[in-house]
Every structure is written in C-alpha cells, then in structure tokens.
Scaffold this motif. Structure first.
Motif, PDB file in Angstrom:
ATOM      1  N   THR A  57     -74.498  60.943  67.073  1.00  0.00           N
ATOM      2  CA  THR A  57     -73.853  60.456  65.852  1.00  0.00           C
ATOM      3  C   THR A  57     -74.505  61.107  64.646  1.00  0.00           C
ATOM      4  O   THR A  57     -75.739  61.267  64.610  1.00  0.00           O
ATOM      5  N   CYS A  58     -73.709  61.465  63.663  1.00  0.00           N
ATOM      6  CA  CYS A  58     -74.215  62.116  62.452  1.00  0.00           C
ATOM      7  C   CYS A  58     -75.310  61.255  61.812  1.00  0.00           C
ATOM      8  O   CYS A  58     -75.169  60.038  61.703  1.00  0.00           O
ATOM      9  N   PRO A  59     -76.411  61.892  61.362  1.00  0.00           N
ATOM     10  CA  PRO A  59     -77.525  61.109  60.810  1.00  0.00           C
ATOM     11  C   PRO A  59     -77.392  60.811  59.327  1.00  0.00           C
ATOM     12  O   PRO A  59     -78.343  60.325  58.718  1.00  0.00           O
ATOM     13  N   TYR A  60     -76.256  61.103  58.720  1.00  0.00           N
ATOM     14  CA  TYR A  60     -76.174  60.936  57.273  1.00  0.00           C
ATOM     15  C   TYR A  60     -75.456  59.655  56.851  1.00  0.00           C
ATOM     16  O   TYR A  60     -76.058  58.600  56.845  1.00  0.00           O
ATOM     17  N   CYS A  61     -74.175  59.684  56.553  1.00  0.00           N
ATOM     18  CA  CYS A  61     -73.616  58.489  55.899  1.00  0.00           C
ATOM     19  C   CYS A  61     -73.122  57.448  56.903  1.00  0.00           C
ATOM     20  O   CYS A  61     -73.072  57.676  58.104  1.00  0.00           O
ATOM     21  N   GLY A  62     -72.742  56.300  56.379  1.00  0.00           N
ATOM     22  CA  GLY A  62     -72.358  55.162  57.204  1.00  0.00           C
ATOM     23  C   GLY A  62     -70.973  55.237  57.813  1.00  0.00           C
ATOM     24  O   GLY A  62     -70.508  54.258  58.404  1.00  0.00           O
TER      25      GLY A  62
ATOM     26  N   LEU B 231     -65.837  67.285  60.502  1.00  0.00           N
ATOM     27  CA  LEU B 231     -67.112  66.884  59.893  1.00  0.00           C
ATOM     28  C   LEU B 231     -67.124  67.371  58.455  1.00  0.00           C
ATOM     29  O   LEU B 231     -66.457  68.354  58.113  1.00  0.00           O
ATOM     30  N   CYS B 232     -67.909  66.710  57.614  1.00  0.00           N
ATOM     31  CA  CYS B 232     -68.053  67.163  56.218  1.00  0.00           C
ATOM     32  C   CYS B 232     -69.187  68.193  56.142  1.00  0.00           C
ATOM     33  O   CYS B 232     -69.861  68.457  57.144  1.00  0.00           O
ATOM     34  N   PRO B 233     -69.439  68.794  54.965  1.00  0.00           N
ATOM     35  CA  PRO B 233     -70.488  69.822  54.891  1.00  0.00           C
ATOM     36  C   PRO B 233     -71.861  69.320  55.355  1.00  0.00           C
ATOM     37  O   PRO B 233     -72.623  70.075  55.966  1.00  0.00           O
ATOM     38  N   LYS B 234     -72.172  68.065  55.098  1.00  0.00           N
ATOM     39  CA  LYS B 234     -73.475  67.551  55.557  1.00  0.00           C
ATOM     40  C   LYS B 234     -73.493  67.444  57.080  1.00  0.00           C
ATOM     41  O   LYS B 234     -74.457  67.835  57.721  1.00  0.00           O
ATOM     42  N   GLY B 235     -72.427  66.905  57.658  1.00  0.00           N
ATOM     43  CA  GLY B 235     -72.383  66.761  59.111  1.00  0.00           C
ATOM     44  C   GLY B 235     -72.456  68.109  59.815  1.00  0.00           C
ATOM     45  O   GLY B 235     -73.155  68.267  60.826  1.00  0.00           O
ATOM     46  N   MET B 236     -71.767  69.124  59.278  1.00  0.00           N
ATOM     47  CA  MET B 236     -71.737  70.443  59.916  1.00  0.00           C
ATOM     48  C   MET B 236     -73.118  71.094  59.953  1.00  0.00           C
ATOM     49  O   MET B 236     -73.393  71.941  60.798  1.00  0.00           O
TER      50      MET B 236
ATOM     51  N   PRO C   9     -67.130  61.411  53.045  1.00  0.00           N
ATOM     52  CA  PRO C   9     -65.976  62.316  53.126  1.00  0.00           C
ATOM     53  C   PRO C   9     -64.984  62.014  54.246  1.00  0.00           C
ATOM     54  O   PRO C   9     -63.778  62.186  54.063  1.00  0.00           O
ATOM     55  N   LEU C  10     -65.465  61.567  55.407  1.00  0.00           N
ATOM     56  CA  LEU C  10     -64.496  61.332  56.490  1.00  0.00           C
ATOM     57  C   LEU C  10     -63.768  59.990  56.326  1.00  0.00           C
ATOM     58  O   LEU C  10     -62.688  59.799  56.885  1.00  0.00           O
ATOM     59  N   ALA C  11     -64.320  59.096  55.536  1.00  0.00           N
ATOM     60  CA  ALA C  11     -63.551  57.905  55.127  1.00  0.00           C
ATOM     61  C   ALA C  11     -62.570  58.352  54.041  1.00  0.00           C
ATOM     62  O   ALA C  11     -61.418  57.897  53.999  1.00  0.00           O
TER      63      ALA C  11
ATOM     64  N   GLY D 269     -70.331  57.288  60.293  1.00  0.00           N
ATOM     65  CA  GLY D 269     -70.665  57.319  61.718  1.00  0.00           C
ATOM     66  C   GLY D 269     -69.845  58.305  62.525  1.00  0.00           C
ATOM     67  O   GLY D 269     -69.345  57.979  63.616  1.00  0.00           O
ATOM     68  N   CYS D 270     -69.720  59.534  62.029  1.00  0.00           N
ATOM     69  CA  CYS D 270     -68.929  60.548  62.746  1.00  0.00           C
ATOM     70  C   CYS D 270     -69.631  60.961  64.043  1.00  0.00           C
ATOM     71  O   CYS D 270     -70.851  61.131  64.078  1.00  0.00           O
ATOM     72  N   GLY D 271     -68.826  61.196  65.082  1.00  0.00           N
ATOM     73  CA  GLY D 271     -69.357  61.682  66.343  1.00  0.00           C
ATOM     74  C   GLY D 271     -69.457  63.198  66.333  1.00  0.00           C
ATOM     75  O   GLY D 271     -68.605  63.887  65.771  1.00  0.00           O
TER      76      GLY D 271
HETATM   77 FE1  SF4 Z   1     -71.760  62.669  58.560  1.00  0.00          FE
HETATM   78 FE2  SF4 Z   1     -70.043  63.528  56.707  1.00  0.00          FE
HETATM   79 FE3  SF4 Z   1     -69.215  61.985  58.740  1.00  0.00          FE
HETATM   80 FE4  SF4 Z   1     -70.701  60.946  56.801  1.00  0.00          FE
HETATM   81  S1  SF4 Z   1     -68.637  61.790  56.587  1.00  0.00           S
HETATM   82  S2  SF4 Z   1     -70.973  60.613  58.994  1.00  0.00           S
HETATM   83  S3  SF4 Z   1     -72.069  62.659  56.315  1.00  0.00           S
HETATM   84  S4  SF4 Z   1     -70.027  64.060  58.887  1.00  0.00           S
END
Ligand code: SF4
Length: 687
Positions: free
Chosen positions: A14-19, A49-54, A183-185, A21-23
């Motif tokens: 799971t992505c370690p950044y925002c809440g 994924l957003c730029p942070k997730g990528m 971003p994914l919300a 919770g992207c896989g």
């Molecule tokens: Fe990670 Fe971006 Fe998804 Fe948040 S929106 S969980 S930062 S990939």
C-alpha cells in the motif's frame, strides 16, 4: 546468472503517503526495490497512482538512511549497539517514571506507521508506565474529525467509501483540495464530473479542485460556521429539511433551529451575498443524495470540532446519512491517520475507541493484556505535551515525527524539547528533531516490514515486506518488542506483525473479524467487522447511528472568530496547506528526484492587488513575520487568494510555515490553529 541473483518479483503493498490507500506492487530485483507498478485490481486506485505514489520507492535505498542506533555523548552522536541504546532508553524512562510517575513521560506516534506499530507502542506506554500520555499526529490534522463526528454520529470516522461519490446527485466539498492533497480521491471527483454529477467547492482559495468544480464558492477564511448555519437557516425557512429523518433518527433539532435563526444574512462575516448562500442551500437540500467531503480547511482551526459538527448538522438536516451517495467524509492526509487513532494511540481510548475512563473496559483490557493498574484519566495531548516538556514531562518518545517542522510555532517546540531530560527519536532519516535527541533509533521504511494501514474510508490494507532494512535498522515493531523485553513487561512475545494484529483483534471487537487472510483480497475489509463471517461495513449508520442511543445529535453552534485576526500590525491572514508533490516535512519525497525537481522550494501565494501595492513581483523573495517567528520565501502572485489573504505550503524546513503559525487550541480536540494566523510581509530589497 549467479546463484544469489534473484529473479524480479512483485510485492503487493500500500502506498506510504496519503490516506487514500492506493494499492501498488513494489518491483524488487536483487534485493533492491527498483520501481513500482500501480495495482490494477485495487478498487481504490484501479491501476493509477499520483506523482508521489509513482516515486514512493526511491527513498527506500537512499544513502542518507539511518543504519545504526546513535547515542549522544559529550554533545556528539556516536554509533551504539541495539543493546546499549535500548538499555539506556529503558533505564532513562524507568528513572523518569520512578521519580515523576506516569505524568513524567510522553509518547508521540506517527500516522505514517503501520497499525501494528501504533498498537504496540501505546500498549507499551500503558502497560510499562501506566500512562495515557500517548497521542498521534492526527491531533494536528483530523483530531476534530474524531471528536466532532463522534459527538454527532457516535463514530469518529468517514461514513462512506471514496468511490461512493459516483452514486451521489451532488458533491459539496468544503476546505478540501483533493486534486492536490488526495489525488486518487480527486480522480473520483473528476469521474463524477464526467458522469454529470454537480460539484460545488467551497474554499477561500481557487484551488485545482475548485477549477474542476461546476461552482466555486469563495468565502472569508475560517467563517465556515456562519456559512453553514446560514445554509441551514434557509433550508429550514423554505421547509426543505427532511422532517421524517429528523423525527425518527436524531435529537437536538430544536436547539439547532433556534441557533440558526440569527444567521439569515452572514455576508458581513463570510463575504458571500445572502442570495448566493440561499441558492447553495436549496441546491444541497434538493439533491436526492448529497455527499459532503472535507479536509484540513475545516479541521485545523480553533473551531475545528464545531466546524465538523456543523457539517454533521447539515447532512442530518437533509437526511443525507446511511445510504449510498451521501454522508460526511473527511479525507485523511497521512496513510494511517485513521489507523493510528483506531489503534488507541490516543490519550483517552484503547484500540477501537474503547474508553479508558470506563471501569468495565479497563478491567477487560487488564484481563486480556494480563496486567493491573491501567490508567483511567485523560492523558496529555500531543501539543500540550510539548508545552509540558521539562515540567512535568521529563522523558519523551518521538516515533517517526518531526515536530520541529510540523508542529505549530517551531521556536516554541525547539525551546520545549531542550527542556527534556531525555528524548528518543525513532525514524528512518535524520530530521531537524534528531538534533534535540539523546538517542536516535533507526526504523524500517514501509518497504522493509509487514503490517497494515487503514485508509480514510476505514479499509484496512496490507503492507508487505519486500526488502531488508539497511544496516542495523529494524522493523519498528521489533524495536518495541526488544524494548518491552528490557523493561521486563509481559504480553510482547510477538514474532511477527501478524502476531500483533491478532492481539489487536483479540481486544478490539470492531476489528475482530478482520484477519490477514481476509486482507489478501484487493478490496480487503472495512471496519467495523466484529466476526469472521461479517462482511465489513463500507457505509456507516444505515439503520441507526453508532451512538449509545442510536440517534444522531444536532448541535446549535455559534460562529466565533479565529484566535488571531489580522490587524494594523499584522494585516494579512495566513492559511497553510499541502502541495501535490510533497508529503509531511519532505524527509521522503524530497529524496525522489522527480518530486524534488518539480517542487524544490516553498512559496507563498498572494493576491495581485497586494503585490502591486507592496511593489512585490511574482518570483521575488519576501519576508514574513508573525507574533511567533519569521521566515523568507518566494512570492507567487495571482488571484487564487483574495486580497489580504496569503497561502503557504507547510512542507519546507528551509521556509517553515510553522515558525509563523499559532498554538491556540480548539477547546474540544486540542487542535492548534494551523490554518489561520495574522502576519506581516515585506519585500526583501536586493543588497
Ligand atoms: Fe499514494 Fe497518491 Fe494514492 Fe495518495 S493518492 S495513496 S499519495 S498514490
């Protein structure tokens, strides 16, 4: 191929950044994470994924990682063995406890860390030192959501899942810039737009989310209560409230009705003409299913809890609770804000919000944990603990937090930490706060340990170990198990993160049915889930609210001003917030090349009229000061903020917004007023 060469493998996590919770899959080759692949089967992010997730893997193998315990000797940090470092921590905490009792200790837990570690540290604090002085950094983001939603609905969590916005007939976003911060919300909002669902964004700033909306309602900063009260005045006046829902499922309506009678015209406070408020109110009331989404623009104020309760009032007034397409949903900033609170890293509750003050609950926990004497009183909150450094708090445990940059009034934080007898910082990188530590312990990143994160929609997602931590760094739960052994306390014979999770399930009725095996499914499970055969609960409050009497509670709430308003000496209102490219204090994101390149330095947004008057040009450096501190940063001149208003990102240690922010607290949740303070600005003249 040599014998020890590993084939490329994919580790779902799971992505370690925002809440949100992207896989994602971590791509691992030869013992190193070499990339990520968005998880296509995740119902949350559907292969995006957003730029942070990528780029979330890039910091994992940074050469700057902490790799050994460090002990400060004669003012210098020297490497130490785990035994030496943990012996010192155990003896100093025990000494402080023996001299000063439970009040002499403070524990701060990060919302970035897995549930199992949040649970283990709060258990250690409660069992070893009989203290409730344990809190997590939700205190300075969504503490008012926990307090406000609990008071209104009986549960301090989001009511509906993210994708459920696609079942709405109207989306009202207040104080949320989801496109940048979640971003994914934000993608779900964009999908709703394509579906023709009207989107209204109420925000003092013209954000990327406001650009996406059908309607942007600009109002004066921190005047939410007046605005929402006025909307409710018009809904009631026009008879558009849901009388049946109010009658059957709520209490306190008469109190609310009486309060909002004074709010027909709030233009002088909010800056919004009465007819516009009326139109907005009637649009919300006319929608068959309307959802409210909010974020830190609502919570990070001294009125934070009341702001959340106001949104609860509005939703119940129109019966918008307990079915698809409706609800009140806070978007959580850090990956495990929800989970850190759920796990009991909170000063008045055990895991699952079981109250410490309740004798029967305490007795139950004592039996299940095999201990006696658990504390009953409300512990000291995170921000109040900083004020209590030195007296009575002598020893503090700082787990994966960087308060020197992220807490309000940085100068006050630094002066306070200096007063401690003993400070432990446990993190993966050296931070500004480590300078104040006596011992620094190297933890593991999300890619180096097992566990779970709970997203803002109460979905519990697996985190899986892909590689080993660097050097002598250890999974943080292992550090707590080793420390528990040094302290000689029972109940910590955990051999894995799953063992800890099973302890959570054993003592937490609302999560008892959620095993690691059930989390293997990409959709995982939403709590509450009290039994193995329970399906989980994506939508709360369907038949009745989670309160003891099953009713939702209306509150008559009066508007009150922020703690500090602009005046002749400090004529600007400063708001703070996030940008899409960075996370928290950038200890992770600034080590990702693309994110650093995209946003290498902080900035402040200001209105073009103010800039003209003060002879400040776009891109010029300006000096900002408040009653608490000062800093310099780059001016971004435009019309996204109104004249007299400034907006500054909070991520940058070299232009720290929190040197300026106010420590005034929301009386109910103890949230500091991070989103509103008075400042003065000056152009920096070239030498
Ligand atoms: Fe990670 Fe971006 Fe998804 Fe948040 S929106 S969980 S930062 S990939």
């Amino acid at each position: 191929m040599s014998d020890n060469t590993e084939m490329m493998r994919y580790v779902p996590t799971t992505c370690p950044y925002c809440g949100v919770g992207c896989g994602l899959n971590l791509v691992v080759n030869n013992g190193k994470v070499v990339g990520v692949e968005p998880f296509k089967r995740s119902p949350v992010n559907e292969g995006k994924l957003c730029p942070k997730g990528m780029t979330c893997w890039e910091f994992v193998h940074s050469p700057d990682r902490l790799t050994s315990p460090l002990i400060k000797k004669d003012g210098k940090f020297v490497e130490a063995s785990w035994d030496e470092a943990l012996d010192l921590v155990a003896s100093k905490f025990t000494e402080a406890y023996e001299k000063g009792g439970p009040k002499a200790l403070g524990f701060h837990v990060s919302c970035r860390t897995p549930n199992e570690e949040c649970y283990a540290l709060q258990k250690l604090a409660r069992v070893a030192f009989k203290t409730n002085n344990i809190d997590n950094c939700a205190r300075i983001c969504h503490g008012p959501s926990v307090a406000g939603l609990s008071l209104s609905f009986g549960s301090g969590a989001a009511t509906n899942p993210f994708e459920d916005v696609l079942n709405s007939d109207l989306i009202l976003m207040v104080g949320s810039n989801a496109v940048e911060a979640h971003p994914l919300a934000g993608r779900r909002i964009a999908q709703a737009k394509l579906k023709g669902i009207p989107i209204i964004v109420a925000d003092p700033r013209f954000t990327p989310t406001a650009r996406l909306a059908d309607e942007w309602l600009q109002y004066n900063p921190s005047t939410h209560i007046a605005l929402i009260n006025s909307m409710m005045y018009w809904i009631i006046k026009e008879g558009k409230h849901d009388k049946e829902f109010i009658e059957k499922r709520t209490k306190g309506f008469e109190d609310l009705k009486k309060t909002v009678e004074q709010y027909a015209d709030v233009e002088s406070v909010t800056g919004v003409p009465t007819e516009r408020v009326r139109e907005l109110a009637l649009k919300y009331a006319a929608a068959k299913n309307a959802v409210i989404i909010y974020c830190l623009g609502i919570t990070e104020l001294t009125t934070g809890t009341d702001n959340v309760r106001s949104l609860g009032n509005l939703s119940m007034l129109c019966g918008n609770i307990g079915r698809p397409g409706v609800g009140v949903n806070p978007l959580r900033g850090q990956n495990n804000v929800q989970g850190a609170c759920d796990m009991g890293a909170y000063p008045n509750v055990f895991s699952g919000y079981q109250k410490c003050e309740d004798e029967a609950t305490r007795k139950k926990m004592e039996e299940l944990w095999g201990v006696t004497g658990l504390a009953s009183e409300y512990g000291v909150t995170l921000t109040e603990q900083i004020t209590q450094c030195g007296d009575p708090i002598k020893a503090m445990y700082m787990f994966a937090l960087n308060p020197v940059v992220s807490y309000p009034d940085s100068n006050h934080v630094m002066r306070s930490l200096e007063k401690l007898d003993f400070l432990v910082v446990q993190d993966i990188f050296w931070t500004e706060t480590c300078e104040f530590a006596d011992v620094v312990l190297p933890g593991a990143s999300f890619a180096e340990k097992d566990g779970t994160f709970t997203s803002g929609e109460r979905r519990i997602n697996r985190v899986r170990k892909a590689v080993d931590p660097p050097g002598n760094a250890k999974a943080d739960w292992e550090i707590f198990v080793m420390l528990a052994e040094k302290l000689g306390i029972h109940g910590f014979d955990f051999k894995s993160a799953e063992d800890i999770w099973n302890d959570v399930r054993r003592v937490t009725p609302s999560m008892a049915g959620i095993s690691y095996a059930r989390m293997e499914k990409p959709e995982s499970v939403h709590w509450p889930c009290p039994a193995d055969d329970h399906p989980g609960t994506p939508i709360l409050h369907r038949e009745k609210f989670s309160s003891a009497d099953g009713l939702g509670a209306f509150f008559g709430i009066e508007y009150r001003e922020p703690a500090e308003v602009a005046d002749a000496e400090y004529p600007f209102t400063l708001m703070t917030g996030r940008i899409i490219f960075h996370y928290h204090t950038r200890t992770q994101t600034d080590r990702c090349a693309a994110l650093h390149y995209d946003a290498p330095e902080g900035y402040i947004q200001m209105n073009v009229e103010d800039a003209k008057r003060l002879n400040i040009k776009d891109g010029e450096k300006i000096h900002i000061r408040s009653r608490r501190g000062e800093t310099d940063t780059i001016a971004h001149v435009g019309t996204d903020v109104a004249p007299g208003v400034l907006y500054m990102s909070m991520h940058y240690g070299n232009a720290p917004a929190n040197k300026l922010t106010n420590t005034a607290l929301d009386p109910l949740s103890k949230m500091p007023e991070l989103k509103h303070c008075a400042v003065a600005i000056e152009k920096i003249e070239e030498a």
